[in-house]
Design a protein around this motif. Structure first.
Motif, PDB file in Angstrom:
ATOM      1  N   ASP A 123       0.796  -1.231   0.000  1.00  0.00           N
ATOM      2  CA  ASP A 123       0.000   0.000   0.000  1.00  0.00           C
ATOM      3  C   ASP A 123       0.827   1.278   0.000  1.00  0.00           C
ATOM      4  OD1 ASP A 123      -2.439  -1.382  -0.104  1.00  0.00           O
ATOM      5  OD2 ASP A 123      -2.419  -1.655   2.065  1.00  0.00           O
ATOM      6  N   TYR A 124       1.877   1.300  -0.785  1.00  0.00           N
ATOM      7  CA  TYR A 124       2.643   2.500  -1.081  1.00  0.00           C
ATOM      8  C   TYR A 124       3.180   3.220   0.167  1.00  0.00           C
ATOM      9  CZ  TYR A 124       0.185   1.416  -5.352  1.00  0.00           C
ATOM     10  OH  TYR A 124      -0.320   0.754  -6.440  1.00  0.00           O
ATOM     11  N   PRO A 125       3.983   2.522   0.967  1.00  0.00           N
ATOM     12  CA  PRO A 125       4.513   3.159   2.188  1.00  0.00           C
ATOM     13  C   PRO A 125       5.475   4.310   1.852  1.00  0.00           C
ATOM     14  CG  PRO A 125       5.492   1.005   1.852  1.00  0.00           C
ATOM     15  CD  PRO A 125       4.438   1.156   0.813  1.00  0.00           C
ATOM     16  N   ILE A 126       5.332   5.379   2.575  1.00  0.00           N
ATOM     17  CA  ILE A 126       6.118   6.588   2.339  1.00  0.00           C
ATOM     18  C   ILE A 126       7.613   6.331   2.487  1.00  0.00           C
ATOM     19  CG2 ILE A 126       6.605   8.897   3.259  1.00  0.00           C
ATOM     20  CD1 ILE A 126       3.582   9.064   3.915  1.00  0.00           C
ATOM     21  N   ASP A 127       7.984   5.475   3.431  1.00  0.00           N
ATOM     22  CA  ASP A 127       9.418   5.258   3.676  1.00  0.00           C
ATOM     23  C   ASP A 127      10.129   4.515   2.548  1.00  0.00           C
ATOM     24  OD1 ASP A 127       8.258   2.790   4.240  1.00  0.00           O
ATOM     25  OD2 ASP A 127       9.322   2.497   6.120  1.00  0.00           O
ATOM     26  N   MET A 128       9.386   4.048   1.551  1.00  0.00           N
ATOM     27  CA  MET A 128      10.000   3.379   0.398  1.00  0.00           C
ATOM     28  C   MET A 128      10.129   4.289  -0.824  1.00  0.00           C
ATOM     29  SD  MET A 128       8.413  -0.475   0.251  1.00  0.00           S
ATOM     30  CE  MET A 128       9.246  -0.810  -1.301  1.00  0.00           C
ATOM     31  N   GLU A 129       9.513   5.453  -0.795  1.00  0.00           N
ATOM     32  CA  GLU A 129       9.468   6.307  -1.977  1.00  0.00           C
ATOM     33  C   GLU A 129      10.842   6.639  -2.542  1.00  0.00           C
ATOM     34  OE1 GLU A 129       7.179   9.751  -0.935  1.00  0.00           O
ATOM     35  OE2 GLU A 129       5.282   8.657  -1.116  1.00  0.00           O
ATOM     36  N   ARG A 130      11.822   6.754  -1.688  1.00  0.00           N
ATOM     37  CA  ARG A 130      13.151   7.178  -2.145  1.00  0.00           C
ATOM     38  C   ARG A 130      13.865   6.126  -2.983  1.00  0.00           C
ATOM     39  NH1 ARG A 130      16.726   6.467   3.282  1.00  0.00           N
ATOM     40  NH2 ARG A 130      15.396   4.873   4.156  1.00  0.00           N
ATOM     41  N   PHE A 131      13.378   4.884  -2.981  1.00  0.00           N
ATOM     42  CA  PHE A 131      14.002   3.876  -3.838  1.00  0.00           C
ATOM     43  C   PHE A 131      13.003   3.166  -4.756  1.00  0.00           C
ATOM     44  CE2 PHE A 131      13.405   1.939   0.326  1.00  0.00           C
ATOM     45  CZ  PHE A 131      12.933   0.670   0.080  1.00  0.00           C
ATOM     46  N   VAL A 132      11.930   3.859  -5.084  1.00  0.00           N
ATOM     47  CA  VAL A 132      10.976   3.382  -6.083  1.00  0.00           C
ATOM     48  C   VAL A 132      11.310   4.101  -7.382  1.00  0.00           C
ATOM     49  CG1 VAL A 132       8.539   3.352  -6.733  1.00  0.00           C
ATOM     50  CG2 VAL A 132       9.211   2.835  -4.385  1.00  0.00           C
ATOM     51  N   SER A 133      11.478   3.343  -8.452  1.00  0.00           N
ATOM     52  CA  SER A 133      12.037   3.887  -9.693  1.00  0.00           C
ATOM     53  C   SER A 133      11.221   5.010 -10.314  1.00  0.00           C
ATOM     54  CB  SER A 133      12.231   2.764 -10.712  1.00  0.00           C
ATOM     55  OG  SER A 133      10.990   2.199 -11.074  1.00  0.00           O
ATOM     56  N   TYR A 134       9.917   4.986 -10.195  1.00  0.00           N
ATOM     57  CA  TYR A 134       9.108   5.999 -10.866  1.00  0.00           C
ATOM     58  C   TYR A 134       8.809   7.215 -10.001  1.00  0.00           C
ATOM     59  CZ  TYR A 134       5.301   3.433  -8.559  1.00  0.00           C
ATOM     60  OH  TYR A 134       4.498   2.803  -7.648  1.00  0.00           O
ATOM     61  N   MET A 135       9.312   7.222  -8.756  1.00  0.00           N
ATOM     62  CA  MET A 135       9.137   8.386  -7.888  1.00  0.00           C
ATOM     63  C   MET A 135      10.277   9.374  -8.143  1.00  0.00           C
ATOM     64  SD  MET A 135       6.351   7.775  -6.299  1.00  0.00           S
ATOM     65  CE  MET A 135       6.279   8.878  -4.918  1.00  0.00           C
ATOM     66  N   PRO A 136       9.980  10.683  -8.040  1.00  0.00           N
ATOM     67  CA  PRO A 136      11.058  11.656  -8.260  1.00  0.00           C
ATOM     68  C   PRO A 136      12.117  11.560  -7.166  1.00  0.00           C
ATOM     69  CG  PRO A 136       9.039  12.746  -7.529  1.00  0.00           C
ATOM     70  CD  PRO A 136       8.706  11.296  -7.735  1.00  0.00           C
ATOM     71  N   PRO A 137      13.371  11.843  -7.505  1.00  0.00           N
ATOM     72  CA  PRO A 137      14.426  11.801  -6.484  1.00  0.00           C
ATOM     73  C   PRO A 137      14.121  12.783  -5.366  1.00  0.00           C
ATOM     74  CG  PRO A 137      15.361  12.153  -8.679  1.00  0.00           C
ATOM     75  CD  PRO A 137      13.877  12.224  -8.804  1.00  0.00           C
ATOM     76  N   GLN A 138      14.384  12.368  -4.124  1.00  0.00           N
ATOM     77  CA  GLN A 138      14.106  13.216  -2.972  1.00  0.00           C
ATOM     78  C   GLN A 138      15.365  13.820  -2.373  1.00  0.00           C
ATOM     79  OE1 GLN A 138      11.809  10.840  -0.268  1.00  0.00           O
ATOM     80  NE2 GLN A 138      10.018  10.891  -1.567  1.00  0.00           N
ATOM     81  N   GLU A 139      16.483  13.499  -2.933  1.00  0.00           N
ATOM     82  CA  GLU A 139      17.751  13.989  -2.409  1.00  0.00           C
ATOM     83  C   GLU A 139      17.964  15.441  -2.827  1.00  0.00           C
ATOM     84  OE1 GLU A 139      19.371  11.866  -0.405  1.00  0.00           O
ATOM     85  OE2 GLU A 139      17.900  10.347  -0.913  1.00  0.00           O
ATOM     86  N   ILE A 140      18.688  16.179  -2.012  1.00  0.00           N
ATOM     87  CA  ILE A 140      18.998  17.576  -2.314  1.00  0.00           C
ATOM     88  C   ILE A 140      19.773  17.677  -3.623  1.00  0.00           C
ATOM     89  CG2 ILE A 140      20.322  19.581  -1.519  1.00  0.00           C
ATOM     90  CD1 ILE A 140      19.623  18.681   1.350  1.00  0.00           C
ATOM     91  N   ASN A 141      20.660  16.725  -3.855  1.00  0.00           N
ATOM     92  CA  ASN A 141      21.468  16.765  -5.068  1.00  0.00           C
ATOM     93  C   ASN A 141      20.740  16.214  -6.299  1.00  0.00           C
ATOM     94  OD1 ASN A 141      21.473  14.013  -4.652  1.00  0.00           O
ATOM     95  ND2 ASN A 141      23.611  13.906  -4.045  1.00  0.00           N
ATOM     96  N   ASN A 142      19.492  15.754  -6.107  1.00  0.00           N
ATOM     97  CA  ASN A 142      18.664  15.238  -7.209  1.00  0.00           C
ATOM     98  C   ASN A 142      19.331  14.111  -7.990  1.00  0.00           C
ATOM     99  OD1 ASN A 142      16.179  16.352  -7.010  1.00  0.00           O
ATOM    100  ND2 ASN A 142      16.540  17.993  -8.482  1.00  0.00           N
TER     101      ASN A 142
END
Length: 161
Positions: A123-142
């Motif tokens: 069910d799309y947990p928020i803590d996984m978004e940073r390593f899901v391929s179709y989600m935008p990068p969340q890092e400052i350096n993009n």
């Protein structure tokens, strides 16, 4: 649910001991091998020695009851547990599945697909978004790309162990 079966050897390697609710979840989603179940129950009893359901299941295996077969869903593993307990069970299995996938990764785009399936299955947990391929990068350096996803996946596993 993603088609993954985790062997006993992996669970023991990482000292993953399951409660009866976690065993039930694994049975319902075919995450563990039937042939490993009696040993999983035995290991679980070391952490939960007074759990009557585990004791009953262990006794059934000892007595070689004929109704224990590959379709263990007939044993009635449908526990009424609180939302908090259910969340703990699903989070433990999500972590375990992601750890299994990381240890057995392909080093190619198939890894993206597997991560994305776990993301959807849970069910799309928020803590996984940073390593899901179709989600935008969340890092400052993009940073983006395969290595960034692998780094974030590894960081997730480290942070949630």
């Amino acid at each position: 649910m993603i088609d993954i079966t985790i062997p006993l050897s992996f669970l023991t390697k990482y000292n993953i001991v399951l409660s009866i609710e976690e065993i039930s979840f694994a049975i319902n989603y075919d995450i563990i091998y039937f042939q490993d179940l009696s040993q999983i129950v035995d290991l679980s009893l070391s952490k939960y020695p007074d759990n009557e359901d585990l004791l009953d299941l262990a006794l059934d295996f000892l007595l070689d009851k004929s109704y224990i077969d590959a379709n263990l869903k007939n044993l009635g593993f449908n526990y009424d547990i609180s939302i908090e307990e259910e969340s703990l069970v699903t989070n433990k299995w999500r972590y375990t599945i992601l750890l299994w996938l990381f240890e057995n990764r392909c080093e190619n785009n198939l890894d993206y697909d597997k991560i994305n399936m776990v993301y959807a299955d849970f069910d799309y947990p928020i803590d996984m978004e940073r390593f899901v391929s179709y989600m935008p990068p969340q890092e400052i350096n993009n940073k983006s790309g395969y290595q960034n996803i692998m780094d974030n996946w590894k960081e997730y596993l480290y942070d949630n162990r």
